[in-house]
Design a protein around this motif. Structure first.
Motif, PDB file in Angstrom:
ATOM      1  N   GLN A 198      48.718  41.616  47.811  1.00 43.65           N
ATOM      2  CA  GLN A 198      49.144  42.498  46.720  1.00 43.65           C
ATOM      3  C   GLN A 198      49.426  41.708  45.444  1.00 43.65           C
ATOM      4  O   GLN A 198      49.196  42.200  44.338  1.00 43.65           O
ATOM      5  CB  GLN A 198      50.399  43.262  47.145  1.00 43.65           C
ATOM      6  CG  GLN A 198      50.929  44.253  46.120  1.00 43.65           C
ATOM      7  CD  GLN A 198      52.159  44.972  46.641  1.00 43.65           C
ATOM      8  OE1 GLN A 198      52.131  45.602  47.685  1.00 43.65           O
ATOM      9  NE2 GLN A 198      53.255  44.856  45.922  1.00 43.65           N
ATOM     10  N   CYS A 199      49.903  40.482  45.590  1.00 41.90           N
ATOM     11  CA  CYS A 199      50.220  39.625  44.437  1.00 41.90           C
ATOM     12  C   CYS A 199      49.041  38.745  44.022  1.00 41.90           C
ATOM     13  O   CYS A 199      49.196  37.811  43.217  1.00 41.90           O
ATOM     14  CB  CYS A 199      51.430  38.759  44.749  1.00 41.90           C
ATOM     15  SG  CYS A 199      52.955  39.705  44.974  1.00 41.90           S
ATOM     16  N   ASN A 200      47.848  39.029  44.596  1.00 43.41           N
ATOM     17  CA  ASN A 200      46.628  38.275  44.276  1.00 43.41           C
ATOM     18  C   ASN A 200      46.742  36.781  44.580  1.00 43.41           C
ATOM     19  O   ASN A 200      46.073  35.957  43.943  1.00 43.41           O
ATOM     20  CB  ASN A 200      46.234  38.473  42.802  1.00 43.41           C
ATOM     21  CG  ASN A 200      45.774  39.881  42.524  1.00 43.41           C
ATOM     22  OD1 ASN A 200      45.019  40.466  43.293  1.00 43.41           O
ATOM     23  ND2 ASN A 200      46.241  40.455  41.425  1.00 43.41           N
ATOM     24  N   ARG A 201      47.553  36.447  45.561  1.00 42.51           N
ATOM     25  CA  ARG A 201      47.655  35.049  46.025  1.00 42.51           C
ATOM     26  C   ARG A 201      46.662  34.888  47.179  1.00 42.51           C
ATOM     27  O   ARG A 201      47.038  34.785  48.359  1.00 42.51           O
ATOM     28  CB  ARG A 201      49.092  34.756  46.457  1.00 42.51           C
ATOM     29  CG  ARG A 201      50.145  35.006  45.373  1.00 42.51           C
ATOM     30  CD  ARG A 201      50.425  33.790  44.541  1.00 42.51           C
ATOM     31  NE  ARG A 201      51.069  32.747  45.342  1.00 42.51           N
ATOM     32  CZ  ARG A 201      52.376  32.627  45.511  1.00 42.51           C
ATOM     33  NH1 ARG A 201      53.192  33.505  44.938  1.00 42.51           N
ATOM     34  NH2 ARG A 201      52.889  31.651  46.231  1.00 42.51           N
ATOM     35  N   LEU A 202      45.394  34.913  46.826  1.00 46.25           N
ATOM     36  CA  LEU A 202      44.340  35.068  47.830  1.00 46.25           C
ATOM     37  C   LEU A 202      44.154  33.823  48.701  1.00 46.25           C
ATOM     38  O   LEU A 202      43.856  33.940  49.894  1.00 46.25           O
ATOM     39  CB  LEU A 202      43.028  35.451  47.142  1.00 46.25           C
ATOM     40  CG  LEU A 202      43.115  36.713  46.262  1.00 46.25           C
ATOM     41  CD1 LEU A 202      41.774  37.003  45.607  1.00 46.25           C
ATOM     42  CD2 LEU A 202      43.560  37.915  47.088  1.00 46.25           C
ATOM     43  N   GLN A 203      44.292  32.652  48.114  1.00 45.23           N
ATOM     44  CA  GLN A 203      44.168  31.428  48.920  1.00 45.23           C
ATOM     45  C   GLN A 203      45.260  31.376  49.982  1.00 45.23           C
ATOM     46  O   GLN A 203      45.020  30.949  51.110  1.00 45.23           O
ATOM     47  CB  GLN A 203      44.243  30.194  48.014  1.00 45.23           C
ATOM     48  CG  GLN A 203      43.034  30.011  47.097  1.00 45.23           C
ATOM     49  CD  GLN A 203      41.778  29.609  47.863  1.00 45.23           C
ATOM     50  OE1 GLN A 203      41.796  29.437  49.083  1.00 45.23           O
ATOM     51  NE2 GLN A 203      40.669  29.471  47.148  1.00 45.23           N
ATOM     52  N   GLU A 204      46.481  31.830  49.598  1.00 45.21           N
ATOM     53  CA  GLU A 204      47.582  31.857  50.563  1.00 45.21           C
ATOM     54  C   GLU A 204      47.322  32.851  51.683  1.00 45.21           C
ATOM     55  O   GLU A 204      47.747  32.645  52.819  1.00 45.21           O
ATOM     56  CB  GLU A 204      48.900  32.190  49.855  1.00 45.21           C
ATOM     57  CG  GLU A 204      49.497  31.048  49.063  1.00 45.21           C
ATOM     58  CD  GLU A 204      48.995  31.021  47.633  1.00 45.21           C
ATOM     59  OE1 GLU A 204      47.944  31.640  47.367  1.00 45.21           O
ATOM     60  OE2 GLU A 204      49.638  30.392  46.785  1.00 45.21           O
ATOM     61  N   VAL A 205      46.613  33.941  51.357  1.00 50.01           N
ATOM     62  CA  VAL A 205      46.238  34.914  52.386  1.00 50.01           C
ATOM     63  C   VAL A 205      45.410  34.228  53.474  1.00 50.01           C
ATOM     64  O   VAL A 205      45.649  34.399  54.676  1.00 50.01           O
ATOM     65  CB  VAL A 205      45.447  36.091  51.767  1.00 50.01           C
ATOM     66  CG1 VAL A 205      44.808  36.945  52.848  1.00 50.01           C
ATOM     67  CG2 VAL A 205      46.374  36.949  50.896  1.00 50.01           C
ATOM     68  N   LEU A 206      44.434  33.434  53.037  1.00 46.06           N
ATOM     69  CA  LEU A 206      43.571  32.739  53.992  1.00 46.06           C
ATOM     70  C   LEU A 206      44.340  31.671  54.772  1.00 46.06           C
ATOM     71  O   LEU A 206      44.119  31.482  55.971  1.00 46.06           O
ATOM     72  CB  LEU A 206      42.384  32.107  53.263  1.00 46.06           C
ATOM     73  CG  LEU A 206      41.471  33.080  52.492  1.00 46.06           C
ATOM     74  CD1 LEU A 206      40.254  32.340  51.953  1.00 46.06           C
ATOM     75  CD2 LEU A 206      41.033  34.242  53.362  1.00 46.06           C
ATOM     76  N   VAL A 228      39.340  39.665  54.848  1.00 47.40           N
ATOM     77  CA  VAL A 228      37.944  39.820  54.406  1.00 47.40           C
ATOM     78  C   VAL A 228      37.901  40.138  52.913  1.00 47.40           C
ATOM     79  O   VAL A 228      37.069  39.619  52.168  1.00 47.40           O
ATOM     80  CB  VAL A 228      37.216  40.913  55.221  1.00 47.40           C
ATOM     81  CG1 VAL A 228      35.836  41.197  54.638  1.00 47.40           C
ATOM     82  CG2 VAL A 228      37.088  40.500  56.679  1.00 47.40           C
ATOM     83  N   SER A 229      38.823  40.991  52.475  1.00 49.29           N
ATOM     84  CA  SER A 229      38.895  41.331  51.050  1.00 49.29           C
ATOM     85  C   SER A 229      39.188  40.094  50.209  1.00 49.29           C
ATOM     86  O   SER A 229      38.597  39.909  49.133  1.00 49.29           O
ATOM     87  CB  SER A 229      39.974  42.390  50.824  1.00 49.29           C
ATOM     88  OG  SER A 229      40.080  42.711  49.465  1.00 49.29           O
ATOM     89  N   ALA A 230      40.080  39.235  50.695  1.00 50.35           N
ATOM     90  CA  ALA A 230      40.396  37.996  49.967  1.00 50.35           C
ATOM     91  C   ALA A 230      39.154  37.117  49.849  1.00 50.35           C
ATOM     92  O   ALA A 230      38.867  36.562  48.775  1.00 50.35           O
ATOM     93  CB  ALA A 230      41.512  37.246  50.682  1.00 50.35           C
ATOM     94  N   CYS A 231      38.410  36.982  50.937  1.00 45.64           N
ATOM     95  CA  CYS A 231      37.173  36.179  50.913  1.00 45.64           C
ATOM     96  C   CYS A 231      36.167  36.754  49.924  1.00 45.64           C
ATOM     97  O   CYS A 231      35.493  36.011  49.192  1.00 45.64           O
ATOM     98  CB  CYS A 231      36.549  36.131  52.305  1.00 45.64           C
ATOM     99  SG  CYS A 231      37.456  35.116  53.470  1.00 45.64           S
ATOM    100  N   THR A 232      36.048  38.076  49.902  1.00 40.70           N
ATOM    101  CA  THR A 232      35.103  38.732  49.006  1.00 40.70           C
ATOM    102  C   THR A 232      35.458  38.449  47.557  1.00 40.70           C
ATOM    103  O   THR A 232      34.591  38.112  46.743  1.00 40.70           O
ATOM    104  CB  THR A 232      35.105  40.254  49.255  1.00 40.70           C
ATOM    105  OG1 THR A 232      34.775  40.508  50.627  1.00 40.70           O
ATOM    106  CG2 THR A 232      34.088  40.951  48.374  1.00 40.70           C
ATOM    107  N   ARG A 233      36.721  38.566  47.239  1.00 43.10           N
ATOM    108  CA  ARG A 233      37.150  38.363  45.850  1.00 43.10           C
ATOM    109  C   ARG A 233      37.080  36.894  45.434  1.00 43.10           C
ATOM    110  O   ARG A 233      36.861  36.580  44.269  1.00 43.10           O
ATOM    111  CB  ARG A 233      38.566  38.914  45.668  1.00 43.10           C
ATOM    112  CG  ARG A 233      38.596  40.437  45.751  1.00 43.10           C
ATOM    113  CD  ARG A 233      39.986  40.979  46.038  1.00 43.10           C
ATOM    114  NE  ARG A 233      40.918  40.750  44.950  1.00 43.10           N
ATOM    115  CZ  ARG A 233      42.212  41.021  45.013  1.00 43.10           C
ATOM    116  NH1 ARG A 233      42.726  41.512  46.143  1.00 43.10           N
ATOM    117  NH2 ARG A 233      42.996  40.803  43.973  1.00 43.10           N
TER     118      ARG A 233
END
Length: 598
Positions: A198-206, A228-233
């Protein structure tokens, strides 16, 4: 009577998979249950058993949760003397999932004032209500109460607190609760992963997913949607491929949300067949599904399938229209984009900045200045917040339609300019007879600290070529690599040849081509041939024509140019020989077209 209706329906020939039939079954069952509960409620009141908390709990649960009627639930609750925490939790749960979750917080405070002792079921309901309305202050109060009653060790309570802090964007507190947990389940991990997503911390998601996998916690469909959404973005296709394999290996259910996420992923990668496989295997689809598939078809260039799917959507939303219009615009089917925009207007769907940017792009390429002006006025009249992308689209539209005055006005009104803003105005001025203004804009761009790119220099070189500023143009070309670290492309080499050719410096142009670090494409020699014909330099023209025969011998326009060059020098026999050679080789002259037609 209701039971008879239900019995009749069950004996009809409707299949159990028919959604309409199942809805009728559910509706009839609800009616039967409501009547039964009302009769039971009435019986308890008449018989004086309304203080039987077990029986009343069943009625309360039905009114508060199963078939929500909170007014009735409150009425029943009010009839109970000395309600227990269990009964209060029922009301809390109903309020927390209602359209007014703030009422759950108020009810909790009132119940505490009446002496309620909260338990491990109380706090998940109240904290959920806080999360739904981003009531971080009240949520922290609940956290303090949890600590006071020693309930933080309960996994459901801790998970609800992680969800609260994540939903409110307080990732520090969310992580703190997470680390304090002795036992974590998939919900614990998902709550934290969702917060970072939600906070766009996508690397942390992975990173969290890798940690989760390393600790032996199996991900579920909720996890996979976010990861998967994080990887896509992020464009991390390697990781995304591993996730797809993870889904298959662990037989994770692909529900509507994960299905939509996978379609978006495959669509962005251009893997249309994989997107279609997910789409056709999905049991349930919604408008988001259809929109994602439209985008996938559009990206793959299959606009026929995209339009067919678009027409099948019963209730098109803004994204449906936007996806289809953007698809047409990106595929250079600008007339179709404008026609669909008109249909959108007739359907009374209000466009947003994304749709308007796509339509303006179509207007720019078709020279539809009137419609472009109407859109600009529409933005003003409806108070649509024009972001940088929309401003850039307006600048580009006005510039390509030859209205440089309006383009400059929009450019000056753009508060947050980016490189594309500068490129649009520089290119627009360069192509519309305002070469010196274009070069002035380039100097201003550098002064304001923006980094030029290959498009910037294309506009600068075109301005120099049109104004025949040879030395300045050559200086800018040399600075591309040496000063700005921009590698020249074939278009830049072509414009430099045009710059030299217009000035009649054909020998230098020929030498420039010979020194190119990349093999010249036919267009470079074609520009040189045109310049040589204009200046009557048959020697350079013959060299250029010979190279064109080697590189692109089937282009009839090159033969025509060379023939006309000979004719201009009164060398009619050579002109006829070129024409005869063209016929002998069965080279056809392609019909001419304007820039707009192209």
């Amino acid at each position: 009577m209701e039971a008879d209706v239900l019995s009749d329906m069950c004996h009809t020939a409707f299949p159990l998979t028919d959604p309409l039939f199942m809805k009728k079954i559910q509706f009839s069952f609800s009616i039967v249950m409501m009547e039964a509960i009302k009769k039971l409620h009435g019986h308890l009141i008449v018989s004086g058993l309304y203080n039987c908390q077990y029986a009343m709990s069943k009625i309360l649960r039905f009114y508060a949760i199963l078939q929500p009627d909170l007014a009735l639930a409150h009425k029943v609750y009010g009839q109970i003397e000395a309600p227990t925490t269990y009964l209060r939790n029922i009301i809390l749960r109903g309020l927390a999932q209602s359209d007014a979750p703030e009422d759950a917080i108020a009810f909790y405070k009132k119940a505490r004032g009446e002496g309620m002792e909260p338990d491990n079921l109380t706090f998940p309901f109240v904290v959920k209500a806080c999360a739904r309305i981003s009531a971080l202050k009240e949520g922290k109060q609940m956290h303090n109460h949890v600590l006071k009653f020693g309930l933080l060790s309960d996994i459901f309570v801790s998970n609800s607190l992680i969800h609260l802090y994540a939903a409110c964007g307080d990732l520090c507190c969310a992580r703190s609760v997470f680390h304090e947990m002795l036992v974590k389940d998939v919900v614990s991990w998902n709550s934290l992963i969702c917060g970072y997503s939600q906070c766009n911390r996508l690397q942390e998601v992975l990173k969290l997913f890798r940690l989760m996998h390393g600790e032996g916690v199996r991900a579920d469909k909720v996890t996979m949607v976010k990861v998967v959404s994080a990887c896509t973005r992020l464009g991390d296709w390697s990781m995304a491929d591993c996730l797809v394999k993870y889904i298959e290996d662990y037989c994770i259910e692909v529900d509507i949300y994960l299905g939509n996420t996978l379609i978006d992923y495959y669509g962005r990668r251009g893997q249309l067949q994989s997107a279609e496989k997910v789409f056709f295997n999905m049991k349930d689809r919604n408008t988001v599904t259809m929109n994602a598939m439209i985008t996938a078809y559009s990206k793959a260039g299959d606009l026929v399938s995209a339009r067919r799917l678009f027409e099948e959507i019963p209730s098109k939303d803004l994204i449906s229209w936007s996806s289809m219009i953007s698809g047409y615009s990106q595929a250079s089917q600008f007339s179709d984009a404008l026609e669909l925009f008109r249909q959108m207007q007739r359907a009374k769907v209000k466009p947003d900045a994304v749709v308007l940017a796509s339509v303006l792009s179509a207007c720019a390429h078709l020279g539809a200045l009137d419609l472009g002006k109407w859109i600009h006025d529409y933005v003003r009249r409806h108070g649509i917040e024009a972001d940088t992308i929309l401003h850039n689209s307006l600048i580009d539209m006005y510039a390509k339609c030859g209205s440089t005055k309006e383009a400059l006005q929009v450019f000056r009104e753009t508060k947050e300019k980016d490189t594309l803003s500068w490129n649009s105005i520089i290119m627009g001025l360069a192509n519309n007879g305002s070469e010196h203004e274009a070069l002035g804009a380039f100097r201003a761009m550098l002064a304001e600290g923006f980094r030029p790119n290959e498009v910037t220099f294309l506009g600068v070189l075109i301005a120099c070529a049109n104004a025949e500023l040879v030395e300045e143009g050559l200086g800018h070309f040399e600075s591309m690599r040496s000063v700005h670290g921009v590698e020249p492309q074939m278009k830049h080499y072509g414009v430099v040849v045009d710059l030299l050719g217009r000035a009649g410096r054909l020998t230098k142009a020929l030498g420039f081509i010979a020194e190119m670090p990349v093999a010249p494409e036919p267009v470079v020699y074609r520009i040189l041939l045109g310049a040589a014909r204009t200046h009557g330099d048959l020697g350079v023209a013959e060299v250029a024509a010979e190279r064109l025969r080697e590189l692109d011998g089937g282009n009839g326009g090159d033969y025509t140019l060379m023939s006309n060059a000979y004719a201009g020098a009164d060398r009619w026999s050579d002109a006829m020989e070129v024409r005869q050679r063209m016929e002998d080789r069965r080279v056809r002259k392609l019909p001419a077209c304007s820039v707009v037609d192209c």
